[in-house]
Design an enzyme around this catalytic site. Structure first.
Site, PDB file in Angstrom:
ATOM      1  N   HIS A 277      -9.723  11.680 -90.655  1.00 22.45           N
ATOM      2  CA  HIS A 277     -10.746  12.894 -89.996  1.00 22.45           C
ATOM      3  C   HIS A 277     -11.862  13.211 -90.124  1.00 22.45           C
ATOM      4  CE1 HIS A 277      -6.844  14.592 -87.492  1.00 22.45           C
ATOM      5  NE2 HIS A 277      -6.441  14.210 -88.387  1.00 22.45           N
TER       6      HIS A 277
ATOM      7  N   CYS B 235      -4.998  19.123 -81.442  1.00 24.90           N
ATOM      8  CA  CYS B 235      -5.250  18.874 -82.712  1.00 24.90           C
ATOM      9  C   CYS B 235      -4.692  19.375 -83.328  1.00 24.90           C
ATOM     10  CB  CYS B 235      -6.078  17.658 -83.006  1.00 24.90           C
ATOM     11  SG  CYS B 235      -5.683  16.854 -84.469  1.00 24.90           S
TER      12      CYS B 235
ATOM     13  N   GLY C 204      -5.942  17.851 -87.082  1.00 25.48           N
ATOM     14  CA  GLY C 204      -7.686  18.343 -86.572  1.00 25.48           C
ATOM     15  C   GLY C 204      -7.553  19.465 -86.717  1.00 25.48           C
TER      16      GLY C 204
ATOM     17  N   CYS D 140       0.893  13.570 -85.699  1.00 25.10           N
ATOM     18  CA  CYS D 140       0.058  14.410 -84.465  1.00 25.10           C
ATOM     19  C   CYS D 140       0.854  16.372 -85.338  1.00 25.10           C
ATOM     20  CB  CYS D 140       0.060  14.101 -83.559  1.00 25.10           C
ATOM     21  SG  CYS D 140      -0.006  15.593 -82.197  1.00 25.10           S
TER      22      CYS D 140
ATOM     23  N   GLU E 289     -10.444  13.074 -80.388  1.00 25.46           N
ATOM     24  CA  GLU E 289      -8.592  11.925 -80.765  1.00 25.46           C
ATOM     25  C   GLU E 289      -9.304  10.526 -80.935  1.00 25.46           C
ATOM     26  OE1 GLU E 289      -5.089  13.496 -81.546  1.00 25.46           O
ATOM     27  OE2 GLU E 289      -5.296  15.258 -80.072  1.00 25.46           O
TER      28      GLU E 289
END
Length: 281
Positions: free
Chosen positions: A166, A224, A227, A75, A215
């Site tokens: 992703h 994110c 992301g 993360c 998510e």
């Protein structure tokens, strides 16, 4: 059993941080505890929980859980908060150090003001584009602008792993896109063996994009970090932006640079402590 915690957030992506050096929680109980404390009505509330542990191969380990108790590999906002936590709480006095998560080591550089870390730059490593390693089911060498059908509608996706999977989808306008309606069907689509995070991206110009994210294991969040990294990689692969982009998310702005010579992604953004306390679990 009582545990001490610190609530932190990076651009609104909020997690509950637990010091694994001092708080000893049995491994088999962590998933259940994370589900309870992440609940925004009956617990502390957060997008998940992160345990900061001792490590042999790096200065610290980040052990991350989604709000549903499932493990996650990485993360970006979370690791920035780990950097702030270990510096602000005196676990380290260096402004450059390493954190390992799911076996992958990341390198952090802190900007400090008034003896507190306020901005963190993280070398997020190289983007992974091979479908089997993301993972995503595809016959292509790279999944770039590839069609996928969700809720009887065809979208075009570009898939990237930043240590976690992703799927990046370009849309006309993120403001009115039904993220919470469409997101779960991307997450659980049969083409993603380990489920996926899904980014819905609007191009503003060559150095500015807007992004909303659904998510895996949590739902829509305000930001994110991984992301944002994946979104910029997808933008560059589709020749939509340059390699230095500021990503506008619901919770703020994160700066992403894809150094093409090094093939390394650098993420820079804020990290803030919200409050700390003790909870009976």
């Amino acid at each position: 059993m009582k545990i001490k915690f610190t609530k932190m957030q990076g651009c609104g992506n909020d997690y509950i941080y637990i010091n694994g050096f001092t708080e000893k929680i049995p491994q088999e109980k962590k998933a259940e505890i994370v589900r309870r404390i992440s609940d925004r009505h009956f617990g502390i509330g957060g997008d998940g929980a992160i345990f900061i542990n001792p490590a042999q191969e790096a200065d610290f380990e980040m052990e991350m859980y989604n709000a549903d108790g499932s493990r996650s590999e990485m993360c970006g906002n979370g690791i920035r908060c780990v950097g702030k936590y270990v510096y602000d709480y005196g676990l380290i006095d260096k402004t450059k150090f390493s954190v390992v998560s799911a076996g992958k080591i990341k390198y952090l550089e802190l900007t400090v003001e008034n003896k507190k870390a306020v901005r963190i730059k993280v070398n997020m490593g190289s983007p992974i584009l091979l479908p089997k390693q993301i993972p995503v089911l595809s016959e292509s060498e790279k999944v770039v602008d590839e069609p996928i059908t969700v809720l009887d509608k065809e979208y075009r996706m570009t898939c990237v792993s930043m240590g976690n999977p992703h799927a990046v989808v370009f849309v006309e306008n993120t403001s009115d896109f039904p993220v919470n309606e469409v997101g779960p069907y991307f997450e659980h689509h049969e083409r993603f063996p380990n489920r996926t995070n899904t980014e819905f991206v609007q191009i503003i110009d060559r150095n500015h994009i807007k992004m909303r994210v659904y998510e895996r294991g949590t739902g829509e969040t305000l930001a994110c970090g991984t992301g944002c990294c994946a979104s910029v990689v997808a933008c560059v692969l589709n020749n939509l932006t340059d390699a230095l982009v500021y990503v506008e998310v619901l919770g703020g702005v994160i700066y992403i640079e894809w150094n093409r010579e090094e093939n390394q992604i650098y993420m820079t953004g804020p990290a803030e402590t919200v409050f700390e306390g003790e909870i009976d679990v």
